[in-house]
Design a protein around this motif. Structure first.
Motif, mmCIF file in Angstrom:
data_model
loop_
_atom_site.group_PDB
_atom_site.id
_atom_site.type_symbol
_atom_site.label_atom_id
_atom_site.label_comp_id
_atom_site.label_asym_id
_atom_site.label_seq_id
_atom_site.Cartn_x
_atom_site.Cartn_y
_atom_site.Cartn_z
ATOM 1 N N ALA A 7 4.957 5.928 -2.306
ATOM 2 C CA ALA A 7 6.387 6.106 -3.116
ATOM 3 C C ALA A 7 6.491 6.592 -4.349
ATOM 4 O O ALA A 7 7.190 7.547 -4.698
ATOM 5 C CB ALA A 7 7.279 4.850 -2.881
ATOM 6 N N HIS A 8 5.613 5.955 -5.224
ATOM 7 C CA HIS A 8 5.693 6.255 -6.653
ATOM 8 C C HIS A 8 4.693 7.512 -6.538
ATOM 9 O O HIS A 8 5.418 8.562 -7.464
ATOM 10 C CB HIS A 8 4.679 5.509 -7.249
ATOM 11 N N ASN A 14 2.013 6.932 -13.732
ATOM 12 C CA ASN A 14 1.354 6.043 -14.303
ATOM 13 C C ASN A 14 1.383 4.623 -13.687
ATOM 14 O O ASN A 14 0.404 3.914 -13.757
ATOM 15 C CB ASN A 14 1.867 5.916 -15.857
ATOM 16 N N GLU A 15 2.700 4.558 -13.081
ATOM 17 C CA GLU A 15 2.996 3.415 -12.072
ATOM 18 C C GLU A 15 1.819 3.142 -10.902
ATOM 19 O O GLU A 15 1.374 2.406 -10.470
ATOM 20 C CB GLU A 15 4.327 3.102 -11.870
ATOM 21 N N PHE A 16 1.823 4.283 -10.312
ATOM 22 C CA PHE A 16 0.862 4.754 -9.288
ATOM 23 C C PHE A 16 -0.422 4.676 -9.653
ATOM 24 O O PHE A 16 -1.323 3.688 -8.998
ATOM 25 C CB PHE A 16 1.091 6.277 -8.713
ATOM 26 N N LEU A 17 -0.950 4.911 -10.813
ATOM 27 C CA LEU A 17 -2.151 4.502 -11.309
ATOM 28 C C LEU A 17 -2.617 3.140 -11.572
ATOM 29 O O LEU A 17 -3.559 2.601 -11.339
ATOM 30 C CB LEU A 17 -2.662 5.315 -12.609
ATOM 31 N N SER A 18 -1.393 2.683 -12.178
ATOM 32 C CA SER A 18 -1.636 1.158 -12.715
ATOM 33 C C SER A 18 -1.701 0.172 -11.365
ATOM 34 O O SER A 18 -2.344 -1.056 -11.670
ATOM 35 C CB SER A 18 -0.595 0.658 -13.531
ATOM 36 N N ARG A 19 -1.055 0.402 -10.413
ATOM 37 C CA ARG A 19 -0.875 -0.243 -9.155
ATOM 38 C C ARG A 19 -2.141 0.013 -8.080
ATOM 39 O O ARG A 19 -2.400 -0.589 -7.139
ATOM 40 C CB ARG A 19 0.222 -0.170 -8.523
ATOM 41 N N LYS A 20 -2.821 1.374 -8.319
ATOM 42 C CA LYS A 20 -3.562 1.724 -7.214
ATOM 43 C C LYS A 20 -4.827 0.819 -6.884
ATOM 44 O O LYS A 20 -4.758 0.697 -5.721
ATOM 45 C CB LYS A 20 -4.233 3.178 -7.816
ATOM 46 N N LYS A 65 0.959 -1.234 -0.211
ATOM 47 C CA LYS A 65 0.064 0.107 -0.029
ATOM 48 C C LYS A 65 0.703 1.265 -0.060
ATOM 49 O O LYS A 65 0.401 2.311 -0.650
ATOM 50 C CB LYS A 65 -0.904 0.019 1.244
ATOM 51 N N PHE A 66 1.754 1.193 0.722
ATOM 52 C CA PHE A 66 2.793 2.440 0.947
ATOM 53 C C PHE A 66 3.610 2.756 -0.563
ATOM 54 O O PHE A 66 4.156 3.722 -0.559
ATOM 55 C CB PHE A 66 3.550 2.209 1.978
ATOM 56 N N ALA A 67 3.837 1.360 -1.219
ATOM 57 C CA ALA A 67 4.527 1.584 -2.640
ATOM 58 C C ALA A 67 3.678 2.592 -3.292
ATOM 59 O O ALA A 67 4.415 3.438 -3.980
ATOM 60 C CB ALA A 67 4.604 0.078 -3.121
ATOM 61 N N LEU A 68 2.426 2.758 -3.267
ATOM 62 C CA LEU A 68 1.693 3.916 -4.065
ATOM 63 C C LEU A 68 2.085 5.242 -3.489
ATOM 64 O O LEU A 68 2.255 6.101 -4.337
ATOM 65 C CB LEU A 68 0.350 3.554 -3.815
ATOM 66 N N PHE A 102 -3.355 -2.492 -5.172
ATOM 67 C CA PHE A 102 -2.722 -2.353 -3.805
ATOM 68 C C PHE A 102 -3.855 -1.925 -2.508
ATOM 69 O O PHE A 102 -3.731 -2.446 -1.630
ATOM 70 C CB PHE A 102 -1.474 -1.560 -3.808
ATOM 71 N N LEU A 103 -4.467 -0.831 -3.134
ATOM 72 C CA LEU A 103 -5.787 -0.317 -2.022
ATOM 73 C C LEU A 103 -6.664 -1.366 -1.617
ATOM 74 O O LEU A 103 -7.157 -1.334 -0.546
ATOM 75 C CB LEU A 103 -6.305 0.813 -2.669
ATOM 76 N N SER A 104 -6.786 -2.311 -2.594
ATOM 77 C CA SER A 104 -7.736 -3.523 -2.221
ATOM 78 C C SER A 104 -7.403 -4.708 -1.528
ATOM 79 O O SER A 104 -8.034 -5.488 -1.153
ATOM 80 C CB SER A 104 -8.297 -4.065 -3.553
ATOM 81 N N LEU A 105 -5.992 -4.628 -1.222
ATOM 82 C CA LEU A 105 -5.540 -5.569 -0.196
ATOM 83 C C LEU A 105 -6.154 -5.420 0.985
ATOM 84 O O LEU A 105 -6.311 -4.214 1.713
ATOM 85 C CB LEU A 105 -3.940 -5.594 -0.144
ATOM 86 N N LYS A 106 -6.489 -6.606 1.639
ATOM 87 C CA LYS A 106 -7.085 -6.675 2.897
ATOM 88 C C LYS A 106 -5.899 -7.086 4.043
ATOM 89 O O LYS A 106 -5.375 -8.267 3.860
ATOM 90 C CB LYS A 106 -8.153 -7.654 2.907
#
Length: 358
Positions: free
Chosen positions: A310-311, A340-346, A305-308, A349-353
């Motif tokens: 960082a991007h 774009n990498e932030f958007l592609s992973r958003k 989640k925090f990778a977002l 990663f946000l849906s991880l529980k």
């Protein structure tokens, strides 16, 4: 705390590239190493980063014995970097044995010690021994507690400052065309920031003193000492514990030739995180055996989640640099890739529980 010389000298970055032994350089080195003879001093250009100019100096070919580094700040970097805080970071980390000493400051830079070893690359960072040493060194840095500083996370306040100076337009027509066509509006970026901030603050992560910029070239490995050292502490601050790990994983992609497929997969991350958490327990005086699979899984989810963040952080940073920096680097292109990498992973990663029973 060590004493540092304050030298009233300005070094012209444009001149030093062609003439590394400027009189101003001699003036600084004479104060730090008065025993060095001017005719015996040799230079080495270490510039590999995209923020500052970095020059090294040593005497009589003794590169392996004593090197003084001069970092000349890039134009406009004071908009994003608190230089006084950076110097305090070096003092704190040097006293804790985590980085070389700061010797002097001059009008547009600093002089400090050199770490011998090799900078990492996309292959060496994955070496089993090296990645464990990185996790251990990160633990040691996270355990540092700067005196007189409140352990309050500064990630989002720093990002808010970035957004306050985020450009409305870029000066060159070609840049402006890409800026408008390939990036969302500032309002949309602020909307993404608010959503990300709300989501990550709700995780209630531990706060630690973090490096926050562990790209591969900021990590030095000494094979002789079997030791990892982190360098360049411009962005060190209190932050959320998973952020430093996440940002490091994001930096596996590289800077000059970015390849986001190098971002580590789950199995790799779990192994790395498990070693980190064991070290974290032990450095805090608790047995490493306390770390459970659930602990590792929870940190894995928080890290991704925090990778977002960082991007997002480096995307906004790069777009501001595209406006103000004079360094020959495609900051705009880098910022577009990171966003774009932030958007592609958003959504992923946000849906991880997080595991149940929180």
């Amino acid at each position: 705390m060590s004493q540092v010389a304050r030298i009233n000298v300005y070094i012209d970055a444009r001149k030093i590239v062609g003439n590394p032994l400027l009189p101003e350089v001699y003036q600084i080195l004479k104060i730090i190493r008065p025993e060095w003879r001017a005719e015996s001093i040799e230079p080495k250009n270490f510039t590999d980063g995209i923020t500052n100019l970095l020059m090294g100096y040593y005497e009589n070919g003794k590169f392996d014995e004593d090197v003084i580094l001069l970092r000349i700040y890039g134009e406009g970097t004071e908009l994003m970097i608190d230089r006084d805080l950076e110097k305090k970071n070096i003092f704190v980390l040097s006293d804790a044995g985590r980085c070389p000493p700061l010797y002097a400051e001059f009008n547009n830079g600093i002089a400090y010690g050199f770490v011998h070893g090799q900078t990492l690359d996309p292959d060496t960072v994955r070496d089993h021994r090296i990645k464990r040493l990185i996790a251990e060194e990160m633990c040691r840095m996270h355990y540092v507690k700067p005196e007189g500083r409140e352990p309050k996370p500064e990630l989002f306040s720093k990002l808010q400052k970035f957004l306050n100076i985020y450009p409305d337009r870029l000066d060159m027509p070609e840049k402006q065309k890409r800026f408008v066509e390939l990036l969302p509006s500032k309002d949309k970026i602020i909307e993404d920031f608010c959503e990300l901030k709300s989501h990550l603050e709700a995780l209630h992560c531990e706060i630690v003193f973090s490096h926050n910029d562990l790209l591969l070239k900021n990590i030095i490995y000494s094979k002789e000492k079997d030791k990892i050292t982190f360098i360049d502490h411009e962005y060190a601050m209190y932050n959320y514990q998973p952020y430093d790990i996440a940002n490091h994983f994001c930096e596996y992609a590289g800077v000059d030739e970015v390849d986001f497929s190098r971002y580590p997969g789950k199995e790799y991350q779990l192994d790395w995180i498990q070693h980190y958490l064991v070290c974290w327990e032990e450095i805090n005086g608790r047995p490493g055996s306390l770390v459970t699979d659930r602990d590792v899984e929870e940190m894995y989810i928080k890290v991704n989640k925090f990778a977002l963040a960082a991007h997002f952080f480096w995307a906004t940073w790069a777009i501001i640099q595209a406006k103000y920096s004079k360094i020959d680097f495609d900051f705009l292109g880098y910022g577009i890739m990171k966003y774009n990498e932030f958007l592609s992973r958003k959504n992923e990663f946000l849906s991880l529980k997080l595991p149940d029973n929180q």
